[in-house]
Write a protein that holds these residues in place. Sequence first.
Motif, mmCIF file in Angstrom:
data_model
loop_
_atom_site.group_PDB
_atom_site.id
_atom_site.type_symbol
_atom_site.label_atom_id
_atom_site.label_comp_id
_atom_site.label_asym_id
_atom_site.label_seq_id
_atom_site.Cartn_x
_atom_site.Cartn_y
_atom_site.Cartn_z
ATOM 1 N N ILE A 101 -34.444 -81.477 2.516
ATOM 2 C CA ILE A 101 -34.651 -80.596 3.671
ATOM 3 C C ILE A 101 -35.326 -81.350 4.803
ATOM 4 N N THR A 102 -36.354 -82.118 4.456
ATOM 5 C CA THR A 102 -37.098 -82.894 5.447
ATOM 6 C C THR A 102 -37.742 -84.098 4.771
ATOM 7 N N PRO A 103 -37.800 -85.236 5.434
ATOM 8 C CA PRO A 103 -38.493 -86.384 4.845
ATOM 9 C C PRO A 103 -39.972 -86.041 4.622
ATOM 10 N N GLY A 104 -40.483 -86.380 3.455
ATOM 11 C CA GLY A 104 -41.868 -86.042 3.123
ATOM 12 C C GLY A 104 -42.869 -86.600 4.099
ATOM 13 N N GLN A 145 -39.670 -76.680 13.727
ATOM 14 C CA GLN A 145 -40.181 -76.600 12.357
ATOM 15 C C GLN A 145 -39.783 -75.303 11.652
ATOM 16 N N ASN A 146 -39.416 -74.280 12.406
ATOM 17 C CA ASN A 146 -39.056 -72.988 11.797
ATOM 18 C C ASN A 146 -37.935 -73.108 10.770
ATOM 19 N N PRO A 147 -36.828 -73.812 11.088
ATOM 20 C CA PRO A 147 -35.763 -73.963 10.086
ATOM 21 C C PRO A 147 -36.237 -74.726 8.850
ATOM 22 N N ILE A 148 -37.168 -75.675 9.038
ATOM 23 C CA ILE A 148 -37.697 -76.433 7.901
ATOM 24 C C ILE A 148 -38.473 -75.514 6.971
#
Length: 537
Positions: free
Chosen positions: A106-109, A58-61
């Motif tokens: 960046i990431t799926p909601g 999760q850090n990169p997110i």
Amino acid sequence: MALIRSKLHLAFPKSFIKSFSLPFSTVLESPKNPNCSQNEKETNEIDANISSNITPQQNPIVKGLNSLIKDHHKENPKFSIPYDTSREYEIDANIIPSLAQSFSQITPGECISPSVVLSVLKKCRYARPRIPYYQALTFFNWAVSWDNFEIYKQSFVEMVDLLGKADRFDLACGFIEEMRRRKLEIPSELFVRLLRRKFKHYNISCYGAFNSMEEYGCSLDKAAISVVIAMFVKKKQAVEAQSFFDKLKDICELDVVDYNNLIKGWCSVHKISKAARVFAEMKKTGIVPNVSTYNVFIDGLCSHCQITRAERVFSVMIEKGCQPNAASFNNFLSYYVKFGTTEKILEVYNQMKRFGCEPDVTTYNCLIACYCRDVENRDDAVKLIDEMVNKGIVPNAHSFNPIFNCISQVGDMNAADTLYAKMKELKCQPNTVTFNVLLRMFVEFKSTDMVFKLEEEMCELDVEPNAKTYKILISVLCAIGDWSDACLFFEDMLECTYLRPLVDVYEAYGMVLKELRIADQTKKHEELVAMMKKYVK
């Protein structure tokens, strides 16, 4: 369940908003209520663990989402949406649609977690020179709009704190109303945190704010009342503190803590006679002064150079069988560091040892400050840091700052690096003074990269800048011809109307105006002049 699908309606009573715009004072952190239910305790434990649950994946997110917010804010520093106080306030879920779409890249909601949301919001809260609250609000609304997102109280608390820090109390109050609508527990600490943000720069009504607390299900217990008295004291509004105290003393039972705060309040505004009157009234009501009572009064006397009277009060304390503690002697040490000799400081320190009082961090800080009167004693001061650590006493920024000042006087960058590394090794957080000393040194050595590296570190540690910090940073930006960022920092400096001394504000003002004239930025020059007239009176 999604927080919103199209619009989030933030309706809140006008009385609540009004309570944040009338005369008042300051706040300390509210004590936790020991009588909270088991369910509340479990909820608090869940919320407390959310932010620590960030996984390596999760850090990169978190970094990617935060970068999008920072970049959009940098490109649109004055982004705003209209606000009409006469109508119910509505916020569109996609305040910045393009930014919301970028988040999804960046990431799926549907994969977003509460821990990620908290981490991103906290990074937004540390941003400087301005908090990107519209971008943060867009992110919050985007995250919680997904059906599978679990709503936690802490997500709202973090957003309220961010908006309060950004001086957007209208939006913050709206979020509290939304918490009530969703039947999320509204902790009294949330009100105190929000009020503290407001009281730092403005005067607002404690009575209106506290009535609102009751409306929102937060009980006005004894702890909350003590906090209000402490607020007035911190703002040096002793008259208001006394008035509030007098209204309540016949309604509820006030204790030694409240009397101690009131004595401290009168001492802080140079009214020693009134502090003595409260001290006498306290004994009349049957409340026995404790060591903190004597310490507060002695501190007030020492602060007003009434050292002989302070020594008499100390003698009375001993006669009454009240055992002094380290703070009792620290009051005298602090006085003699400013006005006494080294011999007198050592005399008090030896007396302290005779009474069997173990020195604390403040004691050592006084001794370090004494050594640092002479730059040649710098090594002895560093040895005291080592002695503290060996005794299990954790040094703070005030332990290191006098040594940094000694190093600054001789311009020894290597010694500064070594000491700063030692500070980090001991997990001692630097404060504004620490950063100002280091920033000045790097400016003198023309190390612009290190200046901005330190400024970033200051943001990450959430260390608030003062007028001197802004002046240093603005001087560097002007030196490299960056008038745009220099203006942003200066505007932020002006908005923090509590910043003093004014001489630093005027010096920074002169530097920015000069740079704007060189860059032929006539319009910006005129805007800045108008802002100066508005904020600096």
